[in-house]
Scaffold this active site. Structure first.
Site, PDB file in Angstrom:
ATOM      1  N   GLY A  27       1.190  -1.123  -0.284  1.00  0.00           N
ATOM      2  CA  GLY A  27       0.299  -0.297   0.261  1.00  0.00           C
ATOM      3  C   GLY A  27       1.041   1.227  -0.209  1.00  0.00           C
TER       4      GLY A  27
ATOM      5  CB  CYS B 262       5.616   6.898  22.774  1.00  0.00           C
ATOM      6  SG  CYS B 262       3.987   6.825  23.420  1.00  0.00           S
TER       7      CYS B 262
END
Length: 396
Positions: free
Chosen positions: A70, A324
Site C-alpha cells: 500500500g 510514542c
C-alpha cells in the site's frame, strides 16, 4: 495466542495458502516468458487481477496495477501525479492519514509543494466545508483515506468525490488499505481516480498491493524497467503473492461474517468501558461511520506501551494507539488531531478483530485486562488523579 491486531497485518488464510502453493513449487516460470510455464504464470496473474477488480468494483481489469504494498501505491499515486503534472503542486490531505501519505506530503512540502492539511473534529470526522474552502482550480491532487487505521473512522468518500468534481479539476486519491475486505466498495460508483490497497490487510501475504488507476488517468512508471504491467511498473511480478492476493479478494467477496466481527468488537468495547473507570473510546462510535472490526480505547494516565507488554505476556496481541517516539514521547498525529489530551492519548490501545477471532477470546481478554489496568494504575505517577477518577466513576 489471541490476535487482536488485524489492522497491522492478517494471517494468511488457509484457502489463500493453498492457492499460492503450486506457484511456489511446481509452476515457477517467469510470467514474461513465452513457454508453457511462463504462460501458466501469466494466466494466474491475470486471473488475480480479475479477482481484485471484482472485489473493489473496478470497471475493467486494466485499471488494476499490481505493486508491492500500500505504501508504494500511495507514493506512486501522489508522486507520480506531480511528476506528470509539474505545474499543479497544490495538494490537499488530512492530518490523520497513514504515514505513507502524511510523511510523503511533508516531504513534498519541503520540496516546494503547497500542502493544505484538513482538520478533523473530536470524533475523528472531517469537516467537509473545510474541503470546499481549500479546493482551488489549480489544486492538483486530493488524498483522503477511506478508513483510519487507528480509530477505524470512515470518511464519506462518495460525498468528498462529488465536492472535488464540483469545486476543482483535481485528481482524487484514496488510501483504501484498511477498508478493503471490511466494507463494500464499488469504484464504478465513486468519483475516485486512484485507489491503494494492500494484500496483507485481507489475509493475503505481505509484499503485494494494488494501485487502481481509473481509465484515462496518466501516471509515469513507478519502476523503470521492462514492460510489465503494461509498462507502468517494471520488474518481474511476484506471482505467488499476486495469486494469494487474488484468492484473498475472492474470499473477501464471499465473506458474510462482518456482523459477527462487529458484535464481538462491540462486546469488547462496551465491556471495557463499563468495567474500567479510566477507559474511553477514541473516534465516533456511530454505526456505519467506522470499520466493524476496530476499537481504539484510551486508558487515562496509563502508558499504552505498558498495557501492550502486559497483554503480550498473557498471549494477547494488540497495538498501541499512541505510537510514542522514544525521545519525544509524542502521542500519535491522529489522536493529536482529534484533540485527545496527552495523558489520555498515551494510554491508547487499538483492538482490531478479524474473521478468526472467537467469543471465547474476547471473554478471556475481558478477564485479564481489568487486572492489568488496576496493576498499572497502582504504578502510575498520576496515582492521586487516578485514585480520584476511579472513585468517582466507580460510583457512577
Amino acid at each position: 495466542m489471541i490476535y487482536l491486531d488485524n489492522n497491522a497485518t492478517t494471517r494468511i488464510a488457509p484457502e489463500v495458502f493453498a492457492a499460492m502453493q503450486p506457484y511456489l513449487t511446481e509452476v515457477y516460470g517467469n510470467p514474461s516468458s513465452a513457454h508453457s510455464l511462463g504462460r501458466q504464470m501469466k494466466s494466474a496473474l491475470e486471473r488475480a487481477r480479475e479477482q481484485v477488480a471484482e472485489l473493489i468494483g473496478a470497471a475493467q481489469t486494466s485499471e488494476i496495477v499490481l505493486t508491492s504494498c500500500g505504501s508504494e501505491s500511495d507514493n506512486w499515486a501522489i508522486g507520480g501525479f506531480l511528476e506528470q503534472n509539474p505545474t499543479r503542486r497544490h495538494i490537499i490531505t488530512t492530518r490523520v492519514e497513514h504515514e505513507a501519505v502524511r510523511n510523503l506530503c511533508e516531504h513534498l512540502a519541503q520540496r516546494g509543494c503547497e500542502v493544505t492539511w484538513l482538520d478533523v473534529d473530536e470524533r475523528g470526522e472531517l469537516k467537509l466545508d473545510d474541503l470546499r474552502q481549500a479546493l482551488r482550480r489549480d489544486t492538483g491532487i486530493v488524498s483522503v483515506m477511506m478508513a483510519n487505521n487507528e480509530t477505524g473512522v470512515l470518511f464519506p468518500i462518495a460525498e468528498i468525490g462529488k465536492i472535488i468534481r464540483e469545486y476543482s479539476d483535481a485528481v482524487f486519491h484514496v488510501d483504501g488499505v484498511q477498508a478493503v475486505g471490511k466494507i463494500p466498495i464499488n469504484l464504478k460508483e465513486l468519483e475516485v481516480d486512484l485507489f491503494a490497497l494492500s494484500g496483507h490487510k485481507l489475509h493475503a501475504p505481505q509484499g503485494v498491493g494494488v494501485l487502481y488507476v481509473r481509465d484515462g488517468v496518466k501516471l509515469p512508471p513507478f519502476i523503470i524497467g521492462g514492460h510489465q504491467e503494461n509498462g507502468r511498473r517494471g520488474g518481474t511480478s511476484a506471482v505467488p503473492n499476486i495469486v494469494g492476493l487474488g484468492a484473498a479478494c475472492e474470499l473477501a467477496s464471499n465473506f458474510d461474517g462482518h456482523s459477527t466481527i462487529e458484535t464481538l468488537r462491540n462486546k469488547l468495547e462496551t465491556s471495557i468501558i463499563r468495567r474500567i473507570p479510566n477507559a474511553r473510546v477514541n473516534g465516533t462510535t456511530e454505526t456505519g461511520k467506522r470499520l466493524p472490526n476496530t476499537s481504539n480505547i484510551s486508558f487515562e494516565y496509563v502508558e499504552g506501551e505498558n498495557i501492550l507488554v502486559h497483554l503480550d505476556q498473557e498471549g494477547i496481541c494488540v497495538s498501541t494507539g499512541s505510537a510514542c517516539h522514544s525521545t519525544t514521547k509524542q502521542s500519535s498525529p491522529t489522536l493529536r488531531a482529534m484533540n485527545v489530551p496527552y495523558t489520555t492519548a498515551q494510554g491508547s490501545i487499538r483492538f482490531s478483530l478479524g474473521r478468526y477471532n472467537t467469543e471465547a477470546e474476547i471473554d478471556h481478554t475481558l478477564e485479564v485486562l481489568p487486572e492489568i489496568i488496576d496493576k498499572l494504575v497502582d504504578m502510575s505517577p498520576y496515582d492521586k488523579q487516578l485514585k480520584a477518577l476511579y472513585a468517582v466513576r466507580s460510583k457512577a
